[in-house]
Scaffold this active site. Sequence first.
Site, PDB file in Angstrom:
ATOM      1  N   CYS A 129       0.797  -1.229   0.000  1.00 44.79           N
ATOM      2  CA  CYS A 129       0.000   0.000   0.000  1.00 44.79           C
ATOM      3  C   CYS A 129       0.831   1.282   0.000  1.00 44.79           C
ATOM      4  CB  CYS A 129      -0.942   0.011   1.203  1.00 44.79           C
ATOM      5  SG  CYS A 129      -2.198  -1.283   1.127  1.00 44.79           S
ATOM      6  N   HIS A 171      -2.982   7.301   3.574  1.00 42.16           N
ATOM      7  CA  HIS A 171      -3.510   6.079   2.975  1.00 42.16           C
ATOM      8  C   HIS A 171      -4.907   5.844   3.531  1.00 42.16           C
ATOM      9  CE1 HIS A 171      -4.156   2.057   1.698  1.00 42.16           C
ATOM     10  NE2 HIS A 171      -3.842   1.484   2.847  1.00 42.16           N
ATOM     11  N   ASN A 221     -10.604   1.380   0.438  1.00 43.25           N
ATOM     12  CA  ASN A 221      -9.161   1.160   0.484  1.00 43.25           C
ATOM     13  C   ASN A 221      -8.728   0.621  -0.879  1.00 43.25           C
ATOM     14  OD1 ASN A 221      -6.565   0.076   0.806  1.00 43.25           O
ATOM     15  ND2 ASN A 221      -6.951  -0.573   2.906  1.00 43.25           N
TER      16      ASN A 221
END
Length: 328
Positions: free
Chosen positions: A117, A255, A285
């Site tokens: 990520c 994030h 996400n």
Amino acid sequence: MPQINLTITGTGSYLPATVLLSTDIDDRMGWERGECEARCGIAARHVAMPDETTAFMGAEAARRAMEMAGCKPADLDMILGACGVSGQPGPPAAALVQERLGLAGSGIPAFDVNATCLGFLQALDLAATHVQCGRVRRVLVFSSDTASVGLDWNRPEAAAIYGDGAAAVVVEAGGRGAVLAHDFQTYAHGHETGMRAAGDARNDPIRGIAPGEGRFHMEGCKAFKLASRYLPRFLQRLLKKADVGLNGIGCVIPHQASAQALQHATRNLWLPPERVVDIFSRAGNQLAASIPTALDHAVRTRRLVRGDTALLMGTSAGISLGGTLVRF
């Protein structure tokens, strides 16, 4: 290290046309209407169709970033892919995007950086390093992820929050922008809190993989608790490197891990909530694409304007912590 003089001249993002509403998930799981949004803090997310591949979405986002930057594909000196989970083991996603941009015979270096990520931040740092060394002047960095193909609906609280999409930036040497500081730390004793194990010698995709190994496995609460032990000191060190205080940050782009993670990070790290870009409820996400998608949103809605200092930060499987301070 001294700041690196380069400017993000263009940002772009791509969201698949198909939208999965939280009420659709309620119906799938047999929940009362509104339960998914109440549990997970998500109203909708985008789901890629078969023709919306990693390379397709990455190239679409790249074109939008180049349009803002006022450059053509032939003006690029390098293409860096930063996907959380690439569409295929090989060739790299960057090579496939190069082809889609009409550069298949150009020889322009195109390769991937994998930091799950946080891949975008690591690729951005690599681009800055190449610029600082004088090897390149203009770099395309993109992240593109289709997390929806690897969800385990036996764990609905995790499966419900993942969305698909892509985002890209064009960075160029010079201008008024800069990378003020970058840091990245890994604490591998937490690696089992987020993983997708399929693909190595234990789970040969040709011979078949163990049941469930091809699905995402995430222990969100455990991962967040572990990362929270290190995040305050990590952020303090990053700000010290740049000689910037929290009051000097115009925009915080985290994030989009989960609604709970965003809320906890904002509160526990003393981040100014009005400056934190939160698009989680409508995008979910998106793995590595989360940070650059939120960045593009901030730029196009003028949450982030020229001259502002932006903090890009987050956590990833590893467990890793990453942060980059840029002057936009």
